[in-house]
Design a protein around this motif. Structure first.
Motif, mmCIF file in Angstrom:
data_model
loop_
_atom_site.group_PDB
_atom_site.id
_atom_site.type_symbol
_atom_site.label_atom_id
_atom_site.label_comp_id
_atom_site.label_asym_id
_atom_site.label_seq_id
_atom_site.Cartn_x
_atom_site.Cartn_y
_atom_site.Cartn_z
ATOM 1 N N GLY A 32 34.237 42.706 41.788
ATOM 2 C CA GLY A 32 34.325 42.654 40.242
ATOM 3 C C GLY A 32 33.059 40.863 40.526
ATOM 4 N N GLU A 33 33.485 40.627 41.114
ATOM 5 C CA GLU A 33 33.313 38.855 41.376
ATOM 6 C C GLU A 33 31.315 38.706 41.594
ATOM 7 O OE1 GLU A 33 36.099 35.742 43.049
ATOM 8 O OE2 GLU A 33 34.220 36.347 43.947
ATOM 9 N N LEU A 34 31.089 40.211 42.280
ATOM 10 C CA LEU A 34 29.941 40.147 42.771
ATOM 11 C C LEU A 34 29.104 40.921 41.403
ATOM 12 C CD1 LEU A 34 27.833 40.342 45.296
ATOM 13 C CD2 LEU A 34 28.900 42.831 45.424
ATOM 14 N N ALA A 35 29.897 41.942 41.163
ATOM 15 C CA ALA A 35 29.255 42.563 39.759
ATOM 16 C C ALA A 35 28.901 41.393 38.757
ATOM 17 C CB ALA A 35 30.110 43.464 39.146
ATOM 18 N N ARG A 36 29.862 41.121 38.199
ATOM 19 C CA ARG A 36 29.165 39.172 37.742
ATOM 20 C C ARG A 36 28.865 38.513 37.879
ATOM 21 N NH1 ARG A 36 34.037 36.625 37.394
ATOM 22 N NH2 ARG A 36 35.396 38.676 37.044
ATOM 23 N N ARG A 37 28.195 37.668 39.157
ATOM 24 C CA ARG A 37 27.571 37.706 40.078
ATOM 25 C C ARG A 37 26.008 37.833 39.400
ATOM 26 N NH1 ARG A 37 30.757 36.301 43.553
ATOM 27 N NH2 ARG A 37 29.549 37.353 45.559
ATOM 28 N N SER A 38 25.388 39.322 39.679
ATOM 29 C CA SER A 38 24.016 40.584 39.401
ATOM 30 C C SER A 38 23.889 40.205 38.614
ATOM 31 C CB SER A 38 24.915 41.669 40.221
ATOM 32 O OG SER A 38 25.215 41.540 41.995
ATOM 33 N N GLY A 39 24.644 40.168 37.698
ATOM 34 C CA GLY A 39 24.290 40.339 36.121
ATOM 35 C C GLY A 39 25.296 41.594 35.782
ATOM 36 N N ALA A 40 25.740 42.527 35.967
ATOM 37 C CA ALA A 40 26.600 44.018 36.056
ATOM 38 C C ALA A 40 28.029 43.303 35.524
ATOM 39 C CB ALA A 40 26.721 44.750 36.630
ATOM 40 N N PRO A 41 28.065 44.039 34.112
ATOM 41 C CA PRO A 41 29.870 43.972 34.091
ATOM 42 C C PRO A 41 30.512 44.705 34.965
ATOM 43 C CG PRO A 41 29.016 46.204 33.363
ATOM 44 C CD PRO A 41 28.072 45.475 34.359
ATOM 45 N N PRO A 42 31.567 43.003 34.933
ATOM 46 C CA PRO A 42 32.595 43.776 36.045
ATOM 47 C C PRO A 42 33.822 44.658 36.242
ATOM 48 C CG PRO A 42 32.910 41.763 35.192
ATOM 49 C CD PRO A 42 32.122 41.816 34.245
ATOM 50 N N LEU A 43 33.539 45.177 35.054
ATOM 51 C CA LEU A 43 34.524 46.478 34.294
ATOM 52 C C LEU A 43 35.683 46.604 34.285
ATOM 53 C CD1 LEU A 43 32.277 49.218 36.268
ATOM 54 C CD2 LEU A 43 32.015 48.585 33.897
ATOM 55 N N GLY A 44 36.210 44.691 34.379
ATOM 56 C CA GLY A 44 38.273 44.702 34.146
ATOM 57 C C GLY A 44 38.557 44.724 35.747
ATOM 58 N N LEU A 45 38.501 44.429 36.673
ATOM 59 C CA LEU A 45 38.073 45.183 38.224
ATOM 60 C C LEU A 45 39.737 43.636 38.724
ATOM 61 C CD1 LEU A 45 35.537 46.117 40.444
ATOM 62 C CD2 LEU A 45 37.533 47.491 39.768
ATOM 63 N N VAL A 46 40.923 43.598 38.605
ATOM 64 C CA VAL A 46 41.920 43.377 39.143
ATOM 65 C C VAL A 46 42.627 43.279 40.466
ATOM 66 C CG1 VAL A 46 43.695 41.447 38.586
ATOM 67 C CG2 VAL A 46 42.524 42.619 36.758
ATOM 68 N N PRO A 47 42.214 42.335 41.049
ATOM 69 C CA PRO A 47 43.225 42.342 42.876
ATOM 70 C C PRO A 47 44.475 42.146 42.551
ATOM 71 C CG PRO A 47 40.863 40.612 43.161
ATOM 72 C CD PRO A 47 40.912 41.214 41.701
ATOM 73 N N MET A 48 45.119 42.944 43.222
ATOM 74 C CA MET A 48 46.779 42.665 43.093
ATOM 75 C C MET A 48 47.910 42.735 44.459
ATOM 76 S SD MET A 48 47.597 43.094 39.227
ATOM 77 C CE MET A 48 47.572 43.546 38.236
ATOM 78 N N ARG A 49 48.773 41.371 44.296
ATOM 79 C CA ARG A 49 48.697 41.376 45.879
ATOM 80 C C ARG A 49 50.017 42.098 46.540
ATOM 81 N NH1 ARG A 49 51.072 36.047 47.108
ATOM 82 N NH2 ARG A 49 52.874 36.617 45.676
ATOM 83 N N ARG A 50 50.160 42.721 47.245
ATOM 84 C CA ARG A 50 51.645 43.681 47.743
ATOM 85 C C ARG A 50 51.577 43.304 48.816
ATOM 86 N NH1 ARG A 50 52.669 49.412 46.007
ATOM 87 N NH2 ARG A 50 52.985 48.507 44.388
ATOM 88 N N HIS A 51 53.294 43.162 49.315
ATOM 89 C CA HIS A 51 53.658 43.221 50.627
ATOM 90 C C HIS A 51 54.078 44.026 51.291
ATOM 91 C CE1 HIS A 51 54.161 38.830 48.428
ATOM 92 N NE2 HIS A 51 53.870 38.423 49.380
ATOM 93 N N LEU A 52 53.915 43.780 52.866
ATOM 94 C CA LEU A 52 54.157 44.878 53.410
ATOM 95 C C LEU A 52 55.385 44.409 54.683
ATOM 96 C CD1 LEU A 52 51.636 47.247 54.358
ATOM 97 C CD2 LEU A 52 53.570 47.467 52.806
ATOM 98 N N TYR A 53 56.397 44.732 55.433
ATOM 99 C CA TYR A 53 57.125 44.069 55.954
ATOM 100 C C TYR A 53 57.234 45.672 56.817
ATOM 101 C CZ TYR A 53 58.241 40.717 52.393
ATOM 102 O OH TYR A 53 57.939 39.840 51.175
ATOM 103 N N VAL A 54 57.537 44.972 58.763
ATOM 104 C CA VAL A 54 58.183 45.893 59.908
ATOM 105 C C VAL A 54 59.073 44.636 59.833
ATOM 106 C CG1 VAL A 54 57.217 46.267 62.257
ATOM 107 C CG2 VAL A 54 55.755 46.296 59.796
ATOM 108 N N SER A 55 59.977 45.855 59.827
ATOM 109 C CA SER A 55 61.566 45.541 60.872
ATOM 110 C C SER A 55 61.572 45.445 62.040
ATOM 111 C CB SER A 55 62.610 46.620 60.295
ATOM 112 O OG SER A 55 62.084 47.239 61.457
#
Ligand SMILES: Cc1cc2nc3c(=O)[nH]c(=O)nc-3n(C[C@H](O)[C@H](O)[C@H](O)COP(=O)(O)OP(=O)(O)OC[C@H]3O[C@@H](n4cnc5c(N)ncnc54)[C@H](O)[C@@H]3O)c2cc1C
Length: 370
Positions: free
Chosen positions: A205-228
């Motif tokens: 999204g950021e790259l598109a914005r810097r390039s003058g293209a619409p970022p299309l509403g992309l949102v990075p979402m954090r997720r956790h993983l654990y190994v026992s």
């Protein structure tokens, strides 16, 4: 201008690697993949849960998940190293009746699903004995993939057919003249190219914005993983277990388990440190959904970003605003599973085969991701 390429692919995660793989399979030789990190797979593509999932995925992406999963179960011989695949299946549990509905839909779609009653589940998977569920859908077509080998295999196959991979170089923006892509601007050089694929994952999204293209509403979402820590009672052949209503999954990661609380927190693109609160979140969910696992010691944890477009659309294909720009992004929590299919569609779009534009990608994906 220091270099030229027929096609530049930005990002060497699964999206970029699979697009380059298919472009070269379709006969293009002069493909340049640019990756900002020193090695591919430093982000989502190297840090995900490695589950090839087609059972219970939203209907709109089911065809891509099916195509992608078939590729992973039996990878083409040009993929070296050949990524291993463990066909352990998945068990989708639910307290409500939606698992029954999933069973019906999966059965109709020919996915090889079975309905398991609670007694049968507990007999096969004793660690679920106190779990909060009535029954569950077992999907035998799902499994676990060696993700490092998959990423390497895709990139090496593309390179063997002529693609070049530049690492440690960041694309600042896509350059354009008169509404047409003319190349990519790196920090201190320009590469001329008429066609560019945005496969920049959380940065797309950021790259598109810097390039003058619409970022299309992309949102990075954090997720956790654990190994026992090692658990002597874990059987490596057990299926992935997914509690849909609790938002919790775990699967064998010998000699222990890999677990996720399915958290989803918006986060800026980049490296992510685990949040200590997420451990408590996981512990709470485990206690409610699978009490027999309560108190299991955790040995490793990490967090990474799943990048979602509004309504969970995949962004695949031609950008309708900027000629020569193409997308393979917004793969959410399905990017490993679907990469062979998403990369094929992106590659075909680049070559002008009739596929929907990025904005019409809701054809593929209308449902909200899990
Ligand atoms: C915790 C977690 C669990 C997951 N579990 C699963 C699962 O079990 N099954 C499944 O199918 N999917 C899963 N996913 C989703 C899957 O990992 C992603 O959908 C997939 O890896 C996305 O691939 P990508 O290539 O789009 O992004 P990335 O892997 O992030 O790759 C993008 C690349 O682009 C590079 N880049 C960005 N900007 C630039 C720039 N300006 N210049 C040069 N390079 C740039 C980045 O460095 C990066 O290497 C999971 C994701 C997470 C976070």
């Amino acid at each position: 201008v220091k270099g030229t390429a027929d096609i530049v692919v930005i990002g060497a995660g699964f999206a970029g690697a699979a697009t380059a793989y298919h472009l070269t399979r379709l006969g293009v030789r002069d493909v340049l993949i640019v990756e900002q990190e020193d090695l591919p797979g430093r982000h989502a593509s190297g840090r995900n849960a490695a589950m090839a999932r087609q059972t219970g995925v939203p209907a709109a992406i089911a065809p891509l998940a099916r195509e992608g999963a078939a590729f992973l179960r039996d990878p083409p011989t040009d993929l070296l190293p050949r990524p291993s695949y463990k066909g352990c299946g998945i068990l989708l549990l639910d307290e409500s009746r939606s698992a029954r509905a999933l069973h019906g839909a999966g059965w109709q779609a020919g996915l090889g699903v079975e309905w398991w009653e609670r007694d049968e589940i507990v007999r096969r998977l004793p660690h679920l004995r106190d779990g909060a569920f009535g029954g569950g859908v077992y999907g035998r077509g799902d499994g676990v993939v060696d993700i490092a080998a998959l990423l390497q295999g895709l990139l090496r196959a593309a390179q063997a057919r002529g693609a070049r991979l530049l690492t440690g170089l960041r694309v600042d923006r896509v350059a354009s003249q008169n509404g047409r892509v003319s190349g990519v601007v790196l920090d201190d050089e320009v590469i001329a190219s008429p066609r560019v694929v945005n496969a920049a994952g959380a940065w797309a999204g950021e790259l598109a914005r810097r390039s003058g293209a619409p970022p299309l509403g992309l949102v990075p979402m954090r997720r956790h993983l654990y190994v026992s820590a090692p658990l002597p009672w874990v059987d490596a052949s057990w299926p992935i277990v997914w509690f849909a209503s609790h938002g919790l999954y775990f699967r064998p990661e010998p000699p222990g388990l890999l677990l996720s609380p399915c958290d989803e927190t918006p986060h800026a693109p980049g490296a992510t440190a685990p949040d200590p609160l997420a451990r408590a979140h996981l512990a709470e969910k485990v206690k409610r959904a699978a009490p027999a696992l309560d108190g299991v010691a955790l040995a490793r944890e990490w967090a990474c970003l799943r990048t979602l477009a509004p309504d969970g659309h995949f962004l695949l294909g031609r950008d309708p605003g900027l000629e020569g720009l193409f997308w393979c992004a917004g793969l959410g929590g399905h990017g490993m599973t679907v990469c062979a299919a998403a990369g094929r569609i992106a590659a075909e779009a680049v070559l002008g085969h009739p596929v929907p534009s990025a904005h019409a990608a809701d054809l593929f994906h209308r449902a909200v991701l899990v």
